[in-house]
Structures are given as C-alpha cells and as structure tokens.
Design a protein around this motif. Sequence first.
Motif, PDB file in Angstrom:
ATOM      1  N   ASN A  47       0.811  -1.218   0.000  1.00  0.00           N
ATOM      2  CA  ASN A  47       0.000   0.000   0.000  1.00  0.00           C
ATOM      3  C   ASN A  47       0.844   1.268   0.000  1.00  0.00           C
ATOM      4  OD1 ASN A  47      -2.472  -1.488   0.209  1.00  0.00           O
ATOM      5  ND2 ASN A  47      -2.027  -1.829   2.377  1.00  0.00           N
ATOM      6  N   HIS A  48       2.137   1.133  -0.221  1.00  0.00           N
ATOM      7  CA  HIS A  48       3.033   2.290  -0.177  1.00  0.00           C
ATOM      8  C   HIS A  48       2.773   3.210  -1.379  1.00  0.00           C
ATOM      9  CE1 HIS A  48       6.699   4.672   0.120  1.00  0.00           C
ATOM     10  NE2 HIS A  48       6.868   4.176   1.328  1.00  0.00           N
ATOM     11  N   PRO A  49       2.801   4.527  -1.173  1.00  0.00           N
ATOM     12  CA  PRO A  49       2.501   5.458  -2.276  1.00  0.00           C
ATOM     13  C   PRO A  49       3.496   5.398  -3.431  1.00  0.00           C
ATOM     14  CG  PRO A  49       3.263   6.629  -0.316  1.00  0.00           C
ATOM     15  CD  PRO A  49       2.962   5.231   0.104  1.00  0.00           C
ATOM     16  N   PHE A  50       4.710   4.905  -3.181  1.00  0.00           N
ATOM     17  CA  PHE A  50       5.698   4.791  -4.255  1.00  0.00           C
ATOM     18  C   PHE A  50       5.507   3.535  -5.096  1.00  0.00           C
ATOM     19  CE2 PHE A  50       9.047   7.417  -1.777  1.00  0.00           C
ATOM     20  CZ  PHE A  50       8.461   8.582  -2.231  1.00  0.00           C
ATOM     21  N   VAL A  51       4.678   2.611  -4.618  1.00  0.00           N
ATOM     22  CA  VAL A  51       4.543   1.304  -5.264  1.00  0.00           C
ATOM     23  C   VAL A  51       3.350   1.290  -6.200  1.00  0.00           C
ATOM     24  CG1 VAL A  51       4.102  -1.145  -4.876  1.00  0.00           C
ATOM     25  CG2 VAL A  51       5.678   0.091  -3.384  1.00  0.00           C
ATOM     26  N   GLU A  52       3.617   0.984  -7.465  1.00  0.00           N
ATOM     27  CA  GLU A  52       2.538   0.863  -8.447  1.00  0.00           C
ATOM     28  C   GLU A  52       1.920  -0.523  -8.424  1.00  0.00           C
ATOM     29  OE1 GLU A  52       2.082   0.792 -13.307  1.00  0.00           O
ATOM     30  OE2 GLU A  52       3.703   1.951 -12.401  1.00  0.00           O
ATOM     31  N   GLU A  53       2.774  -1.537  -8.272  1.00  0.00           N
ATOM     32  CA  GLU A  53       2.301  -2.921  -8.295  1.00  0.00           C
ATOM     33  C   GLU A  53       3.197  -3.763  -7.402  1.00  0.00           C
ATOM     34  OE1 GLU A  53       0.562  -5.711 -11.808  1.00  0.00           O
ATOM     35  OE2 GLU A  53       2.589  -4.944 -12.098  1.00  0.00           O
ATOM     36  N   ALA A  54       2.598  -4.622  -6.605  1.00  0.00           N
ATOM     37  CA  ALA A  54       3.346  -5.527  -5.729  1.00  0.00           C
ATOM     38  C   ALA A  54       2.740  -6.917  -5.860  1.00  0.00           C
ATOM     39  CB  ALA A  54       3.305  -5.046  -4.283  1.00  0.00           C
ATOM     40  N   ILE A  55       3.505  -7.839  -6.389  1.00  0.00           N
ATOM     41  CA  ILE A  55       2.996  -9.183  -6.680  1.00  0.00           C
ATOM     42  C   ILE A  55       3.703 -10.197  -5.793  1.00  0.00           C
ATOM     43  CG2 ILE A  55       2.714 -10.939  -8.445  1.00  0.00           C
ATOM     44  CD1 ILE A  55       2.800  -8.709 -10.524  1.00  0.00           C
ATOM     45  N   PRO A  56       2.976 -10.854  -4.886  1.00  0.00           N
ATOM     46  CA  PRO A  56       3.603 -11.901  -4.061  1.00  0.00           C
ATOM     47  C   PRO A  56       3.792 -13.186  -4.854  1.00  0.00           C
ATOM     48  CG  PRO A  56       1.284 -11.695  -3.515  1.00  0.00           C
ATOM     49  CD  PRO A  56       1.561 -10.635  -4.537  1.00  0.00           C
ATOM     50  N   VAL A  57       4.887 -13.864  -4.622  1.00  0.00           N
ATOM     51  CA  VAL A  57       5.135 -15.163  -5.248  1.00  0.00           C
ATOM     52  C   VAL A  57       5.582 -16.151  -4.178  1.00  0.00           C
ATOM     53  CG1 VAL A  57       5.704 -14.232  -7.521  1.00  0.00           C
ATOM     54  CG2 VAL A  57       7.520 -14.570  -5.852  1.00  0.00           C
ATOM     55  N   SER A  58       5.196 -17.383  -4.356  1.00  0.00           N
ATOM     56  CA  SER A  58       5.567 -18.419  -3.401  1.00  0.00           C
ATOM     57  C   SER A  58       5.816 -19.718  -4.162  1.00  0.00           C
ATOM     58  CB  SER A  58       4.447 -18.620  -2.375  1.00  0.00           C
ATOM     59  OG  SER A  58       4.864 -19.447  -1.316  1.00  0.00           O
ATOM     60  N   TYR A  59       6.877 -20.408  -3.794  1.00  0.00           N
ATOM     61  CA  TYR A  59       7.201 -21.660  -4.471  1.00  0.00           C
ATOM     62  C   TYR A  59       8.006 -22.544  -3.543  1.00  0.00           C
ATOM     63  CZ  TYR A  59      11.461 -18.996  -5.424  1.00  0.00           C
ATOM     64  OH  TYR A  59      12.579 -18.223  -5.297  1.00  0.00           O
ATOM     65  N   GLY A  60       8.213 -23.753  -3.948  1.00  0.00           N
ATOM     66  CA  GLY A  60       8.926 -24.730  -3.144  1.00  0.00           C
ATOM     67  C   GLY A  60       8.713 -26.152  -3.631  1.00  0.00           C
ATOM     68  N   ASP A  61       7.839 -26.298  -4.646  1.00  0.00           N
ATOM     69  CA  ASP A  61       7.555 -27.614  -5.217  1.00  0.00           C
ATOM     70  C   ASP A  61       7.861 -27.619  -6.700  1.00  0.00           C
ATOM     71  OD1 ASP A  61       6.739 -28.432  -2.763  1.00  0.00           O
ATOM     72  OD2 ASP A  61       4.594 -28.367  -3.177  1.00  0.00           O
ATOM     73  N   ASN A  62       7.949 -28.819  -7.253  1.00  0.00           N
ATOM     74  CA  ASN A  62       8.198 -28.950  -8.680  1.00  0.00           C
ATOM     75  C   ASN A  62       7.465 -30.173  -9.220  1.00  0.00           C
ATOM     76  OD1 ASN A  62      10.267 -31.345  -9.546  1.00  0.00           O
ATOM     77  ND2 ASN A  62      10.594 -30.748  -7.398  1.00  0.00           N
ATOM     78  N   TYR A  63       7.362 -30.217 -10.534  1.00  0.00           N
ATOM     79  CA  TYR A  63       6.874 -31.419 -11.207  1.00  0.00           C
ATOM     80  C   TYR A  63       7.879 -31.759 -12.304  1.00  0.00           C
ATOM     81  CZ  TYR A  63       4.101 -34.535 -14.135  1.00  0.00           C
ATOM     82  OH  TYR A  63       3.671 -35.615 -14.878  1.00  0.00           O
ATOM     83  N   LYS A  64       8.602 -32.853 -12.081  1.00  0.00           N
ATOM     84  CA  LYS A  64       9.645 -33.305 -13.011  1.00  0.00           C
ATOM     85  C   LYS A  64      10.663 -32.209 -13.304  1.00  0.00           C
ATOM     86  CE  LYS A  64       6.894 -36.919 -15.253  1.00  0.00           C
ATOM     87  NZ  LYS A  64       6.381 -37.473 -16.528  1.00  0.00           N
ATOM     88  N   GLY A  65      11.012 -31.448 -12.264  1.00  0.00           N
ATOM     89  CA  GLY A  65      12.044 -30.434 -12.395  1.00  0.00           C
ATOM     90  C   GLY A  65      11.532 -29.060 -12.778  1.00  0.00           C
ATOM     91  N   TYR A  66      10.255 -28.916 -13.122  1.00  0.00           N
ATOM     92  CA  TYR A  66       9.689 -27.620 -13.483  1.00  0.00           C
ATOM     93  C   TYR A  66       8.989 -27.018 -12.267  1.00  0.00           C
ATOM     94  CZ  TYR A  66      10.791 -28.295 -18.380  1.00  0.00           C
ATOM     95  OH  TYR A  66      11.471 -28.457 -19.560  1.00  0.00           O
ATOM     96  N   ARG A  67       9.300 -25.781 -11.965  1.00  0.00           N
ATOM     97  CA  ARG A  67       8.802 -25.149 -10.743  1.00  0.00           C
ATOM     98  C   ARG A  67       7.313 -24.844 -10.815  1.00  0.00           C
ATOM     99  NH1 ARG A  67      13.363 -21.102  -8.194  1.00  0.00           N
ATOM    100  NH2 ARG A  67      15.150 -22.444  -8.563  1.00  0.00           N
ATOM    101  N   ILE A  68       6.670 -25.055  -9.679  1.00  0.00           N
ATOM    102  CA  ILE A  68       5.269 -24.661  -9.516  1.00  0.00           C
ATOM    103  C   ILE A  68       5.261 -23.350  -8.744  1.00  0.00           C
ATOM    104  CG2 ILE A  68       3.042 -25.276  -8.517  1.00  0.00           C
ATOM    105  CD1 ILE A  68       3.910 -28.227  -8.810  1.00  0.00           C
ATOM    106  N   LEU A  69       4.755 -22.303  -9.380  1.00  0.00           N
ATOM    107  CA  LEU A  69       4.780 -20.959  -8.803  1.00  0.00           C
ATOM    108  C   LEU A  69       3.382 -20.546  -8.392  1.00  0.00           C
ATOM    109  CD1 LEU A  69       6.644 -18.401  -8.384  1.00  0.00           C
ATOM    110  CD2 LEU A  69       5.686 -17.594 -10.544  1.00  0.00           C
ATOM    111  N   GLY A  70       3.231 -20.166  -7.138  1.00  0.00           N
ATOM    112  CA  GLY A  70       1.967 -19.625  -6.660  1.00  0.00           C
ATOM    113  C   GLY A  70       2.020 -18.106  -6.694  1.00  0.00           C
TER     114      GLY A  70
END
Length: 425
Positions: free
Chosen positions: A91-114
């Motif tokens: 919510n900072h006035p300098f921030v236009e966009e803030a996107i959270p990302v979370s990961y820690g799992d994979n399927y056959k070596g390809y990352r699953i990104l939340g």
Amino acid sequence: MKLGYLAFKNMVSKPLNLLLSLLLLTLSVALVTFVLQLSGQLGGQLNKNIAPFDMVVGAKGSPLQLVLSSVLHVDVPTGNIKLKEIATLQNHPFVEEAIPVSYGDNYKGYRILGTKPDYLDSYEASLGDGRLYQKSFEVVVGSSARSKLNLQLGDTFISSHGLVESAGEGHEDHPFEVVGILEPTGTVVDQLLISNLESVWEAHDHEGEGHEEHDQEGEHGHGEHEDHDGHDHHGEHENHQEDETREITSLLIKFKSPLGMVQLPRFINENTTMQAALPGFEINRLMGLLGAGASTINGIALAILLVSGLSIFISLLKTIRERRQELALLRTYGLRPQELLGLALMEGLFLACIGFVLGWTLGRIGVWGASQYMQAAYGYVLQVRGPEPTELYFMAIILALAFVASILASLSIFKLNVAKTLSDV
C-alpha cells in the motif's frame, strides 16, 4: 589463365601448412563468435526477464541469490517472509504494483509458482488454450514446460517437494489439474507451472489438517463460537490467524516513481527483517563478472588470431621462395608482377575466408551445445542465428590481416630477376 584456380591449387599443395594456418584461424573465430553470441543472448534474455520488476523483497541473504531465485528462477530462495510484513509495502505510495510469489515444489524439475494473475500480465502472457486458474490446485502451464512434460488440458499430476526433480516426498492428497496453456513469451514464464498462492499454502498445510479438523469439531460441539446472531467468530479468528502465519517467498515490486528506488530499498534493508534487491543492479553486476571472463577469452582469441596472421605470412613467404622458378616462368608467359601479387593475395584471402567460415560454423555448434545444456539446467534457450554485424566486422579484420600478411610476404616478387632465376634451374 585462371589465377583463382592457380591460387587454390597452390594453397592445397602444402597440406600441413594449410592445416596449421586453418586450425589457428578457425579456433580464433570460433572463440570470438561463441563468446559474442553467448554474452549477447544471455544478457538479452536476463534483461527481458527482469524488465517487469524494479525491486524484489525477500528474506535476508544474498541479494543476487534473491533475484536469481525469485525473478529468474535459477537458484534456491533465501527463505520465506511473513505475509503480514509486506502489507505496508503493498500500500506504499511509491509502489505501483506488488505481486507476491511463493514456491517450493516442482513437477519433473519444473517449478510450480503460486502467485496472482497480475504476474502473467507483467510478462504479457496470454492463454493459447483453456482458461486461467480459478481455485486451488488449478494450473496454467508455460509453453516450454508443456512441450517437455507433454501436458494437455485436463491432465493431473502430483507435485514433489523441492525445486529439482527427485524421488522425494510428493503431495499425493493434492493433485494439480491443468486448466490452461500459455502462448510462448520468450521469458521465464514459459518454464513455469503457475497457480494461485493458496495452492502452495494448502499443499504444505495438509499434514496438520486432521488435527485442525478434530479441534474444530470438538470446539464446535460445545457451541462456543457462534453468537446469538449466528456469526461464526471462530472462523473469523482462524482467518486472522492464518494471515498472521502465512508466508510467501518474495514480493515483486514495480515503482510509480524513481524516488521509490532511491528510498525504499535502504529503508527495508535497515529497518525490517527483510531485504530488498534491485534486479537491474544485480544483473548488471553479474554480467560485469561474466564480461570480465568474456573479455579474457576474446583477448586469448585475438592473440591466436595474430599468431594465425603470422602463420599465413610465413606460409606464403615460404611458398613464394620455393616457387621462384614457377613465378619466373609465369612472367615469361606474360604475367606482370602485379598479377603475381594478385595470385599471392588470392591465396591468403582464400585461406582467411575458409578459416572464417569454419570458425563461424564451429562457434554456432558451440552455441547450440550451450543451448542444450542451459535449457536442461536452467530453462534458457539460445538461438542459432545467422551472421551478425559484429561478426562481419570481425571478418573484415581477418581479411585485412590476411591482406597485410600476403602483401608483406609477396614483396620479393617485385625484386624477382627472371633471367637469373631461370638460369639457376
């Protein structure tokens, strides 16, 4: 008389000399063209992948590791941060966009990104088939991942814990379903399996579900969590507790104003338990380190090129001295000294052109091999392109070097005494 044919025959008449000169020239050209392609394409891909974001916020550690793991997805994360800690930044006035990302799992070596759908918008990713994920354990698949994994709409798969393919623990209770296929973007999105944040959280929370359900049933049996209006204060309290304990891997930020880049990183690094890293700065620093190595390799290649030029000079000089009688005979057939000089120049330029073509081809084979390795290890693909302006300039340098070497080696042609040379036969 065809001077070109005669020059070619003269060149191949000494195979050992020809092989040495070609070997040096080919090695020099291969090194220079390979390094130019590798550094240029790698730098271009890195810059394209970091372009949507000005800052990354994550756990304390190496800022370069934070950028590599959260933006480029080629390293392990520095840790997790609390979801509640990023609320002020979002919510900072300098921030236009803030996107959270979370990961820690994979399927056959390809990352699953939340993450949120805004992440796909940042890379201008569009659906080629299917739809966007709408609930937990629905995923959209990047184009490269889809090709390698042979996933189709409606397919399901079990994710594995960790970021590399292994026979480790799988989340059997929560299979993912493919609901969308993304169009190619030429970015890191092509290598990812993307879902919502809740998918990552729920996949790692399932071990405690049975205990939580038991507690909820016992508490609900005593009727302690509904007031006289029927409101479930226990559920509200649980949601609040979840927000307090939820974690993400990092927060990707785009600034409204350049002031944000000046003020926010220092504030975060000095006054919070998190760290802020600037992708542009970290990648420039990384490319600076790689550039030093590339400059060293190019320096070695240029040294080999000079040796190659010396080899051409010695080879032509030796050839002219051994063929003085042949050159004298050609003079008697009406060839002028300028035409004999042209014969030597053709031989040197033929050698330079053949060496450049062989070296360029070998360099492109090296690019293809590096692309196969990088695609398997990091998901980056290098293109095998045609000749580029820089390489054409390099070819001009090689031709100029061969021209000078040929001229210097052929000066004795103008001093050739035809009568004396033929009388010595």
